[in-house]
Scaffold this active site. Structure first.
Site, PDB file in Angstrom:
ATOM      1  N   SER A 215       0.727  -8.749   1.656  1.00 12.25           N
ATOM      2  CA  SER A 215      -0.731  -8.854   1.715  1.00 12.25           C
ATOM      3  C   SER A 215      -1.142  -8.598   3.154  1.00 12.25           C
ATOM      4  O   SER A 215      -0.431  -9.005   4.085  1.00 12.25           O
ATOM      5  CB  SER A 215      -1.164 -10.268   1.309  1.00 12.25           C
ATOM      6  OG  SER A 215      -2.483 -10.519   1.755  1.00 12.25           O
ATOM      7  N   SER A 216      -2.292  -7.962   3.330  1.00 11.00           N
ATOM      8  CA  SER A 216      -2.787  -7.740   4.701  1.00 11.00           C
ATOM      9  C   SER A 216      -3.034  -9.078   5.385  1.00 11.00           C
ATOM     10  O   SER A 216      -3.018  -9.176   6.605  1.00 11.00           O
ATOM     11  CB  SER A 216      -4.079  -6.930   4.677  1.00 11.00           C
ATOM     12  OG  SER A 216      -3.845  -5.702   4.044  1.00 11.00           O
TER      13      SER A 216
ATOM     14  N   ASP B 193      -3.535  -7.923  -7.279  1.00 10.64           N
ATOM     15  CA  ASP B 193      -4.922  -8.227  -7.648  1.00 10.64           C
ATOM     16  C   ASP B 193      -5.078  -7.933  -9.140  1.00 10.64           C
ATOM     17  O   ASP B 193      -5.728  -6.965  -9.542  1.00 10.64           O
ATOM     18  CB  ASP B 193      -5.883  -7.374  -6.816  1.00 10.64           C
ATOM     19  CG  ASP B 193      -5.761  -7.688  -5.345  1.00 10.64           C
ATOM     20  OD1 ASP B 193      -6.036  -8.826  -4.956  1.00 10.64           O
ATOM     21  OD2 ASP B 193      -5.362  -6.789  -4.579  1.00 10.64           O
TER      22      ASP B 193
ATOM     23  N   HIS C  57       0.840  -1.207   0.000  1.00  7.72           N
ATOM     24  CA  HIS C  57       0.000   0.000   0.000  1.00  7.72           C
ATOM     25  C   HIS C  57       0.874   1.256   0.000  1.00  7.72           C
ATOM     26  O   HIS C  57       0.587   2.231  -0.699  1.00  7.72           O
ATOM     27  CB  HIS C  57      -0.884   0.062   1.247  1.00  7.72           C
ATOM     28  CG  HIS C  57      -1.902  -1.021   1.344  1.00  7.72           C
ATOM     29  ND1 HIS C  57      -1.852  -1.991   2.317  1.00  7.72           N
ATOM     30  CD2 HIS C  57      -3.016  -1.284   0.609  1.00  7.72           C
ATOM     31  CE1 HIS C  57      -2.894  -2.799   2.178  1.00  7.72           C
ATOM     32  NE2 HIS C  57      -3.609  -2.405   1.155  1.00  7.72           N
TER      33      HIS C  57
ATOM     34  N   GLN D  54      -8.585  -7.918 -10.652  1.00  6.54           N
ATOM     35  CA  GLN D  54      -9.278  -6.713 -10.177  1.00  6.54           C
ATOM     36  C   GLN D  54      -8.861  -5.496 -11.011  1.00  6.54           C
ATOM     37  O   GLN D  54      -9.698  -4.694 -11.438  1.00  6.54           O
ATOM     38  CB  GLN D  54      -8.941  -6.511  -8.697  1.00  6.54           C
ATOM     39  CG  GLN D  54      -9.393  -5.189  -8.112  1.00  6.54           C
ATOM     40  CD  GLN D  54      -9.161  -5.123  -6.613  1.00  6.54           C
ATOM     41  OE1 GLN D  54      -9.862  -5.742  -5.845  1.00  6.54           O
ATOM     42  NE2 GLN D  54      -8.192  -4.342  -6.177  1.00  6.54           N
TER      43      GLN D  54
END
Ligand code: PAF
Length: 281
Positions: free
Chosen positions: A184-185, A149, A36, A152
């Site tokens: 990744s979270s 992603d 992020h 997405q």
């Protein structure tokens, strides 16, 4: 940095930004990591103002998925975003975004038939729904999405084009930990053993890319992936697919100059991780 939990105050502040300003939006579900941070840094560098949204979107989680457990740490996220020079953070509640049960459903043709679209029914609908809402509310000129992603990203590219959102998608490279695991979270869920075996995703993709010239068919690629699994006993394969990188449709030929893209999804216990890599270049 201003933080807005309410749509009304957020919209009022957004309307005050100059009409010709370049405005970057980084939509997130919080639990921010270095992946992020790379999107946010790029947006801050390329735009006059950066908006980050933090919203764990219930409509993109299936009934047996991790919506309730999804990691949330707003204070930590806000401290990071402040440090990175973000201007506005939009942190709406679920009822703020969805005041009533939705009467609309996106039907996504072709692009959601495979990969996560197939393995998580309804997921891509929820993504497209919330991203459309965020585009309407934030009115960015540029929107930043991570290529981990990948499907997405491709779907949002079409959403922008086909619904004529006046903004540009900025797809951003996958950010990896030192040993190659994509940030990744959901990595925080992993036990030490699962964290070790999670390298199945990156190691397998890297091997496929390195040896790509030796594979003649998608079946051979599939067989190679299956043969790796015994070395990673905690991995349960969800899918491995090799598709055209632009159309996300199956390929009949691997070596005719088309964009060949490999996609993996795997469970480690309850945790589902995804990764992808272009194989032909
Ligand atoms: O990629 C994500 O974190 C989410 O799918 C997104 C784009 C923020 C929509 O909820």
């Amino acid at each position: 940095m201003q933080v807005f939990p309410r749509i009304s105050a957020f919209r009022a502040a957004r309307k005050k930004l100059p009409a010709d300003a370049r405005i970057g939006l980084v939509p997130t579900m919080g639990a921010l990591h270095r992946g992020h941070a790379s999107l946010v840094k790029k947006s801050v560098a390329e735009n006059d103002f950066t908006i980050v949204s933090i919203f764990v979107n219930p409509t993109q989680f299936g009934p047996n998925e991790d919506f309730e457990q999804y990691p949330r740490d707003l204070d930590k996220d806000l401290a990071l975003l402040d440090e990175l020079g973000v201007d506005m953070v939009f942190t709406p509640s679920t009822t703020e975004i969805y005041p009533e049960t939705s009467h609309f459903y996106f039907e996504i043709h072709q692009l959601a038939d495979r990969l996560c679209g197939r393995s998580r029914p309804g997921h891509m609908n929820g993504v497209v729904q919330v991203v459309s809402i965020l585009f309407h509310l934030c009115e960015p000129t540029h929107a930043y999405f991570g290529l981990k992603d990948y499907q997405q990203c491709r779907i949002i590219e079409h959403l922008i084009r086909e619904l004529h959102f006046p903004l540009k998608l900025v797809p951003c490279s996958i950010v990896r930990e030192a040993d190659g695991l994509a940030f990744s979270s959901r990595n925080v869920y992993l036990s030490a053993g699962q964290r070790r075996d999670a390298l199945f995703l990156y190691h397998t993709l890297r091997q496929l890319k390195k040896n790509f010239a030796q594979f003649q068919t998608v079946d051979e690629l599939q067989a190679f992936v299956q043969a790796q699994l015994p070395r990673y006993p905690l991995v349960k394969l969800d899918y491995f697919e090799v598709l055209h990188g632009k159309t996300l449709q199956p390929l009949t030929e691997l070596h005719n100059g088309e964009h060949v893209h490999a996609f993996l999804a795997a469970f480690l216990g309850q945790t589902r991780l995804i990764d992808n890599m272009r194989l032909d270049k």
